[in-house]
Design an enzyme around this catalytic site. Structure first.
Site, PDB file in Angstrom:
ATOM      1  N   CYS A 177       0.846  -1.271  -0.239  1.00 20.02           N
ATOM      2  CA  CYS A 177       0.111   0.039   0.023  1.00 20.02           C
ATOM      3  C   CYS A 177       0.957   1.154   0.120  1.00 20.02           C
ATOM      4  O   CYS A 177       1.598   1.516   0.850  1.00 20.02           O
ATOM      5  CB  CYS A 177      -0.765   0.056   1.162  1.00 20.02           C
TER       6      CYS A 177
ATOM      7  N   SER B 240      -1.088   2.646   4.737  1.00 16.49           N
ATOM      8  CA  SER B 240      -0.978   0.787   5.060  1.00 16.49           C
ATOM      9  C   SER B 240      -2.142   0.120   5.088  1.00 16.49           C
ATOM     10  O   SER B 240      -2.407  -0.494   6.091  1.00 16.49           O
ATOM     11  CB  SER B 240       0.090   0.640   6.164  1.00 16.49           C
ATOM     12  N   CYS B 241      -3.129   0.484   4.103  1.00 18.49           N
ATOM     13  CA  CYS B 241      -4.485  -0.308   3.918  1.00 18.49           C
ATOM     14  C   CYS B 241      -4.066  -1.643   4.041  1.00 18.49           C
ATOM     15  O   CYS B 241      -3.271  -2.290   3.340  1.00 18.49           O
ATOM     16  CB  CYS B 241      -4.885   0.108   2.919  1.00 18.49           C
TER      17      CYS B 241
END
Lengths: 217, 115
Positions: free
Chosen positions: A117, A121-122
Protein backbone atom coordinates in the site's frame (compact mmCIF):
# COMPACT_ATOMS: atom_id res chain seq x y z
CA UNK A 1 -19.53 14.26 -5.50
CA UNK A 2 -23.20 14.70 -4.68
CA UNK A 3 -23.99 17.49 -2.30
CA UNK A 4 -27.32 16.04 -1.36
CA UNK A 5 -25.83 13.02 0.33
CA UNK A 6 -25.40 13.52 4.02
CA UNK A 7 -21.83 13.24 5.20
CA UNK A 8 -21.53 10.22 7.39
CA UNK A 9 -18.97 10.01 10.10
CA UNK A 10 -19.58 6.37 10.68
CA UNK A 11 -16.43 4.55 9.71
CA UNK A 12 -18.37 1.38 8.99
CA UNK A 13 -20.33 2.41 5.99
CA UNK A 14 -17.56 3.28 3.52
CA UNK A 15 -19.25 6.36 2.25
CA UNK A 16 -16.91 7.42 -0.48
CA UNK A 17 -18.80 10.53 -1.32
CA UNK A 18 -17.07 11.64 1.78
CA UNK A 19 -13.50 12.24 0.71
CA UNK A 20 -11.68 12.91 3.96
CA UNK A 21 -10.31 10.43 6.45
CA UNK A 22 -12.14 8.82 9.34
CA UNK A 23 -11.39 7.09 12.56
CA UNK A 24 -13.71 5.37 14.98
CA UNK A 25 -14.09 6.97 18.42
CA UNK A 26 -11.77 4.35 19.84
CA UNK A 27 -9.10 4.95 17.21
CA UNK A 28 -9.30 8.67 17.98
CA UNK A 29 -8.90 8.08 21.71
CA UNK A 30 -5.91 5.78 21.24
CA UNK A 31 -4.17 8.16 18.84
CA UNK A 32 -4.84 11.07 21.20
CA UNK A 33 -3.25 9.36 24.19
CA UNK A 34 -0.43 7.88 22.15
CA UNK A 35 0.55 11.20 20.58
CA UNK A 36 0.48 13.03 23.94
CA UNK A 37 2.45 10.35 25.79
CA UNK A 38 5.05 10.03 23.02
CA UNK A 39 5.47 13.80 22.85
CA UNK A 40 6.08 13.99 26.60
CA UNK A 41 8.53 11.12 26.45
CA UNK A 42 6.51 8.75 28.66
CA UNK A 43 6.59 6.09 25.97
CA UNK A 44 8.99 5.37 23.19
CA UNK A 45 7.24 5.12 19.80
CA UNK A 46 9.66 2.46 18.52
CA UNK A 47 8.99 0.28 21.54
CA UNK A 48 5.24 0.37 20.83
CA UNK A 49 5.75 -1.40 17.51
CA UNK A 50 8.01 -3.94 19.18
CA UNK A 51 5.39 -4.62 21.87
CA UNK A 52 2.69 -5.16 19.25
CA UNK A 53 5.00 -7.48 17.29
CA UNK A 54 5.87 -9.46 20.42
CA UNK A 55 2.36 -10.00 21.64
CA UNK A 56 0.49 -10.08 18.40
CA UNK A 57 0.42 -13.50 16.95
CA UNK A 58 -3.11 -14.38 17.86
CA UNK A 59 -4.98 -11.96 15.65
CA UNK A 60 -2.66 -13.77 13.25
CA UNK A 61 -3.39 -14.83 9.73
CA UNK A 62 -5.43 -17.88 10.72
CA UNK A 63 -8.57 -16.45 9.16
CA UNK A 64 -6.87 -15.91 5.83
CA UNK A 65 -5.17 -19.30 6.03
CA UNK A 66 -8.60 -20.94 6.29
CA UNK A 67 -9.72 -19.05 3.18
CA UNK A 68 -6.65 -20.17 1.23
CA UNK A 69 -6.93 -23.79 2.35
CA UNK A 70 -10.57 -23.87 1.28
CA UNK A 71 -9.70 -22.29 -2.07
CA UNK A 72 -7.10 -25.03 -2.63
CA UNK A 73 -9.53 -27.81 -1.75
CA UNK A 74 -12.89 -26.69 -3.04
CA UNK A 75 -13.24 -25.74 -6.72
CA UNK A 76 -16.69 -24.18 -6.17
CA UNK A 77 -15.40 -22.05 -3.33
CA UNK A 78 -12.48 -20.85 -5.45
CA UNK A 79 -14.96 -19.89 -8.14
CA UNK A 80 -16.98 -17.87 -5.62
CA UNK A 81 -13.82 -16.20 -4.36
CA UNK A 82 -12.94 -15.14 -7.90
CA UNK A 83 -16.44 -13.76 -8.45
CA UNK A 84 -16.77 -11.91 -5.17
CA UNK A 85 -14.04 -12.42 -2.60
CA UNK A 86 -15.73 -10.20 -0.02
CA UNK A 87 -18.82 -12.41 0.09
CA UNK A 88 -16.90 -15.68 -0.16
CA UNK A 89 -14.68 -14.67 2.79
CA UNK A 90 -17.76 -13.61 4.76
CA UNK A 91 -19.16 -17.13 4.25
CA UNK A 92 -16.47 -18.30 6.66
CA UNK A 93 -17.56 -15.70 9.16
CA UNK A 94 -14.73 -13.24 8.60
CA UNK A 95 -15.98 -9.74 8.11
CA UNK A 96 -14.56 -6.49 9.24
CA UNK A 97 -14.42 -2.89 8.45
CA UNK A 98 -11.18 -3.10 6.55
CA UNK A 99 -11.69 -6.54 5.09
CA UNK A 100 -14.78 -5.45 3.30
CA UNK A 101 -13.69 -4.96 -0.26
CA UNK A 102 -11.50 -7.87 -1.09
CA UNK A 103 -10.10 -9.31 -4.27
CA UNK A 104 -8.01 -12.45 -4.57
CA UNK A 105 -4.92 -12.66 -6.76
CA UNK A 106 -3.70 -16.16 -7.55
CA UNK A 107 -0.07 -17.19 -7.81
CA UNK A 108 0.83 -19.59 -10.60
CA UNK A 109 4.06 -20.78 -12.22
CA UNK A 110 3.83 -17.77 -14.51
CA UNK A 111 2.78 -15.01 -12.12
CA UNK A 112 3.73 -14.12 -8.56
CA UNK A 113 1.55 -11.52 -6.87
CA UNK A 114 2.68 -9.18 -4.13
CA UNK A 115 0.67 -6.61 -2.18
CA UNK A 116 1.74 -3.20 -0.98
CA UNK A 117 0.00 0.00 0.00
CA UNK A 118 2.07 2.90 -1.27
CA UNK A 119 -0.11 5.66 0.13
CA UNK A 120 -0.70 4.53 3.67
CA UNK A 121 -0.90 1.00 4.97
CA UNK A 122 -4.29 -0.31 3.98
CA UNK A 123 -4.41 -3.88 5.09
CA UNK A 124 -7.17 -6.49 5.39
CA UNK A 125 -6.64 -7.10 9.09
CA UNK A 126 -9.84 -9.09 9.60
CA UNK A 127 -8.37 -11.69 7.26
CA UNK A 128 -4.65 -11.29 7.86
CA UNK A 129 -4.47 -9.98 11.41
CA UNK A 130 -2.39 -6.92 12.21
CA UNK A 131 0.08 -5.72 9.59
CA UNK A 132 3.72 -6.51 10.22
CA UNK A 133 5.84 -3.46 11.09
CA UNK A 134 7.75 -3.60 7.81
CA UNK A 135 4.53 -3.42 5.80
CA UNK A 136 3.99 0.09 7.13
CA UNK A 137 7.57 1.18 6.51
CA UNK A 138 8.34 3.71 3.79
CA UNK A 139 11.19 1.62 2.26
CA UNK A 140 8.94 -1.41 1.76
CA UNK A 141 6.20 0.74 0.32
CA UNK A 142 8.43 2.39 -2.25
CA UNK A 143 10.79 -0.49 -3.09
CA UNK A 144 8.04 -3.10 -3.50
CA UNK A 145 6.98 -1.12 -6.55
CA UNK A 146 10.39 -0.13 -7.94
CA UNK A 147 12.32 -3.34 -7.33
CA UNK A 148 9.99 -6.14 -6.25
CA UNK A 149 12.45 -8.91 -7.10
CA UNK A 150 15.10 -7.43 -4.80
CA UNK A 151 12.57 -7.01 -2.00
CA UNK A 152 11.46 -10.62 -2.44
CA UNK A 153 15.03 -11.89 -2.24
CA UNK A 154 15.40 -10.05 1.08
CA UNK A 155 12.46 -12.16 2.23
CA UNK A 156 14.37 -15.20 0.92
CA UNK A 157 12.01 -15.68 -1.97
CA UNK A 158 13.84 -16.45 -5.20
CA UNK A 159 11.57 -16.90 -8.20
CA UNK A 160 12.48 -18.30 -11.61
CA UNK A 161 13.35 -15.55 -14.11
CA UNK A 162 10.35 -16.42 -16.26
CA UNK A 163 7.89 -15.83 -13.39
CA UNK A 164 6.36 -12.41 -13.80
CA UNK A 165 5.89 -10.36 -10.63
CA UNK A 166 2.73 -8.31 -10.33
CA UNK A 167 2.53 -5.74 -7.54
CA UNK A 168 -0.93 -4.77 -6.33
CA UNK A 169 -1.40 -1.44 -4.61
CA UNK A 170 -4.01 -1.61 -1.85
CA UNK A 171 -6.27 1.36 -1.45
CA UNK A 172 -8.98 2.39 0.96
CA UNK A 173 -11.42 0.82 -1.51
CA UNK A 174 -9.73 -2.43 -2.46
CA UNK A 175 -7.66 -4.91 -0.48
CA UNK A 176 -5.93 -7.92 -2.00
CA UNK A 177 -5.43 -11.42 -0.69
CA UNK A 178 -2.74 -13.46 -2.41
CA UNK A 179 -3.63 -17.13 -2.90
CA UNK A 180 -0.20 -18.77 -2.82
CA UNK A 181 0.54 -21.84 -4.92
CA UNK A 182 -0.50 -25.07 -3.25
CA UNK A 183 2.67 -26.91 -2.19
CA UNK A 184 3.52 -30.22 -3.86
CA UNK A 185 2.79 -33.44 -2.05
CA UNK A 186 -0.37 -32.26 -0.31
CA UNK A 187 -2.94 -34.26 -2.29
CA UNK A 188 -5.74 -35.47 -0.07
CA UNK A 189 -4.84 -33.19 2.85
CA UNK A 190 -7.68 -31.81 4.96
CA UNK A 191 -8.34 -28.06 4.90
CA UNK A 192 -7.22 -27.89 8.50
CA UNK A 193 -3.88 -29.47 7.71
CA UNK A 194 -3.45 -27.34 4.58
CA UNK A 195 -4.12 -24.15 6.55
CA UNK A 196 -0.98 -24.80 8.60
CA UNK A 197 1.08 -24.31 5.42
CA UNK A 198 -0.29 -20.83 4.84
CA UNK A 199 1.79 -18.07 6.41
CA UNK A 200 0.91 -14.42 6.70
CA UNK A 201 3.73 -13.46 4.35
CA UNK A 202 2.49 -15.94 1.74
CA UNK A 203 -0.82 -14.08 1.67
CA UNK A 204 0.93 -10.73 1.19
CA UNK A 205 3.13 -12.28 -1.47
CA UNK A 206 6.42 -11.71 0.34
CA UNK A 207 6.61 -15.42 1.06
CA UNK A 208 5.55 -18.78 -0.34
CA UNK A 209 3.34 -21.33 1.39
CA UNK A 210 5.41 -23.68 3.53
CA UNK A 211 6.57 -26.90 1.95
CA UNK A 212 5.56 -30.28 3.33
CA UNK A 213 9.11 -30.67 4.69
CA UNK A 214 8.94 -27.38 6.56
CA UNK A 215 5.88 -28.37 8.57
CA UNK A 216 6.86 -31.96 9.25
CA UNK A 217 10.27 -31.07 10.65
CA UNK B 1 12.55 -5.78 34.07
CA UNK B 2 10.20 -8.74 34.24
CA UNK B 3 7.54 -8.98 31.61
CA UNK B 4 4.18 -8.00 33.10
CA UNK B 5 1.97 -10.78 34.39
CA UNK B 6 -1.02 -10.61 32.08
CA UNK B 7 -2.80 -13.34 34.00
CA UNK B 8 -3.12 -11.00 36.99
CA UNK B 9 -5.52 -8.80 35.04
CA UNK B 10 -9.24 -9.00 35.56
CA UNK B 11 -11.20 -10.33 32.62
CA UNK B 12 -8.39 -10.51 30.06
CA UNK B 13 -8.84 -13.05 27.26
CA UNK B 14 -5.64 -14.92 26.59
CA UNK B 15 -4.81 -17.65 24.12
CA UNK B 16 -1.98 -19.43 25.89
CA UNK B 17 0.03 -16.45 27.13
CA UNK B 18 -1.06 -14.10 24.41
CA UNK B 19 -3.77 -11.45 24.39
CA UNK B 20 -6.44 -11.67 21.71
CA UNK B 21 -7.31 -8.53 19.76
CA UNK B 22 -10.13 -8.00 17.36
CA UNK B 23 -9.02 -4.67 15.93
CA UNK B 24 -5.68 -2.88 15.55
CA UNK B 25 -6.57 -0.07 17.97
CA UNK B 26 -6.95 -2.69 20.72
CA UNK B 27 -3.38 -3.81 20.20
CA UNK B 28 -2.25 -0.16 20.21
CA UNK B 29 -4.07 0.48 23.48
CA UNK B 30 -2.51 -2.68 24.89
CA UNK B 31 0.97 -1.62 23.75
CA UNK B 32 0.59 1.84 25.33
CA UNK B 33 -0.03 0.29 28.74
CA UNK B 34 2.93 -2.08 28.42
CA UNK B 35 5.10 0.80 27.13
CA UNK B 36 4.20 3.06 30.08
CA UNK B 37 4.79 0.21 32.51
CA UNK B 38 8.20 -0.49 30.96
CA UNK B 39 9.10 3.17 31.42
CA UNK B 40 7.96 2.84 35.06
CA UNK B 41 5.10 5.32 34.73
CA UNK B 42 3.17 2.97 37.04
CA UNK B 43 3.59 -0.44 38.60
CA UNK B 44 1.78 -3.51 37.33
CA UNK B 45 -0.40 -3.91 40.46
CA UNK B 46 -1.42 -0.26 40.13
CA UNK B 47 -2.54 -0.91 36.57
CA UNK B 48 -4.34 -4.14 37.52
CA UNK B 49 -6.26 -2.25 40.19
CA UNK B 50 -7.34 0.67 37.99
CA UNK B 51 -8.40 -1.75 35.27
CA UNK B 52 -10.37 -3.89 37.70
CA UNK B 53 -12.13 -0.87 39.19
CA UNK B 54 -13.03 0.38 35.71
CA UNK B 55 -14.42 -3.01 34.71
CA UNK B 56 -16.48 -3.37 37.86
CA UNK B 57 -17.94 0.14 37.71
CA UNK B 58 -19.08 -0.27 34.10
CA UNK B 59 -22.81 -0.57 33.79
CA UNK B 60 -22.98 -0.51 30.03
CA UNK B 61 -21.86 -3.06 27.54
CA UNK B 62 -18.44 -1.71 26.67
CA UNK B 63 -16.00 -4.22 25.19
CA UNK B 64 -12.93 -5.31 27.13
CA UNK B 65 -10.54 -3.00 25.30
CA UNK B 66 -12.96 -0.07 25.46
CA UNK B 67 -12.74 -0.46 29.24
CA UNK B 68 -8.99 -0.97 28.96
CA UNK B 69 -8.72 2.37 27.18
CA UNK B 70 -10.95 4.07 29.74
CA UNK B 71 -8.74 2.69 32.51
CA UNK B 72 -5.67 3.94 30.64
CA UNK B 73 -7.15 7.47 30.55
CA UNK B 74 -7.86 7.19 34.27
CA UNK B 75 -4.34 6.12 35.21
CA UNK B 76 -2.79 8.73 32.89
CA UNK B 77 -4.71 11.45 34.74
CA UNK B 78 -4.13 9.88 38.16
CA UNK B 79 -0.39 9.85 37.55
CA UNK B 80 -0.59 13.39 36.07
CA UNK B 81 0.97 12.23 32.80
CA UNK B 82 -1.68 14.34 31.11
CA UNK B 83 -4.98 15.97 32.01
CA UNK B 84 -8.52 16.30 30.72
CA UNK B 85 -7.94 19.65 28.99
CA UNK B 86 -4.91 18.39 27.09
CA UNK B 87 -6.73 15.24 26.04
CA UNK B 88 -9.77 17.13 24.79
CA UNK B 89 -7.59 19.66 22.95
CA UNK B 90 -5.62 16.87 21.28
CA UNK B 91 -8.78 15.04 20.24
CA UNK B 92 -9.97 18.20 18.53
CA UNK B 93 -6.63 18.59 16.78
CA UNK B 94 -6.82 15.02 15.45
CA UNK B 95 -10.41 15.59 14.31
CA UNK B 96 -9.27 18.63 12.36
CA UNK B 97 -6.39 16.63 10.92
CA UNK B 98 -8.82 13.92 9.77
CA UNK B 99 -11.03 16.42 8.02
CA UNK B 100 -8.00 17.95 6.30
CA UNK B 101 -6.61 14.59 5.18
CA UNK B 102 -7.92 13.14 1.92
CA UNK B 103 -9.01 9.52 2.06
CA UNK B 104 -6.05 7.17 1.77
CA UNK B 105 -3.35 9.71 2.68
CA UNK B 106 -1.29 9.32 5.86
CA UNK B 107 -3.05 11.03 8.74
CA UNK B 108 -0.67 13.38 10.49
CA UNK B 109 -1.29 15.88 13.21
CA UNK B 110 0.23 18.77 11.27
CA UNK B 111 -2.50 18.33 8.65
CA UNK B 112 -4.76 20.05 11.18
CA UNK B 113 -2.88 23.27 10.48
CA UNK B 114 -2.86 23.13 6.70
CA UNK B 115 -5.08 25.77 5.23
Amino acid sequence: MSDSKKHSHNHDDHDHDDDHSHWSDMELKVKTLESLLVEKGYVDPASLDVIVETYETKVGPRNGAAVVAKAWSDEDYLHRLRQNATDAIAELGFTGRQGEHMQIVENTDDVHNMVVCTLCSCYPWSVLGLPPVWYKSAPYRSRAVSEPRAVLSEFNVELPKETKITVWDSTAEMRYLVIPKRPDGTQGWSEEKLAKLVTRDSMIGTGLALSVDEVSS
Amino acid sequence: MNPPNLKSLDGIVLDGDEPVFSEPWEAQAFALVIGLYEKKAFTWPEWAEVLSTTIHSDEGCASYYELWLKALETIVMKKALSNKEEILARETEWQNALIATPHGQPIELQNAYKS
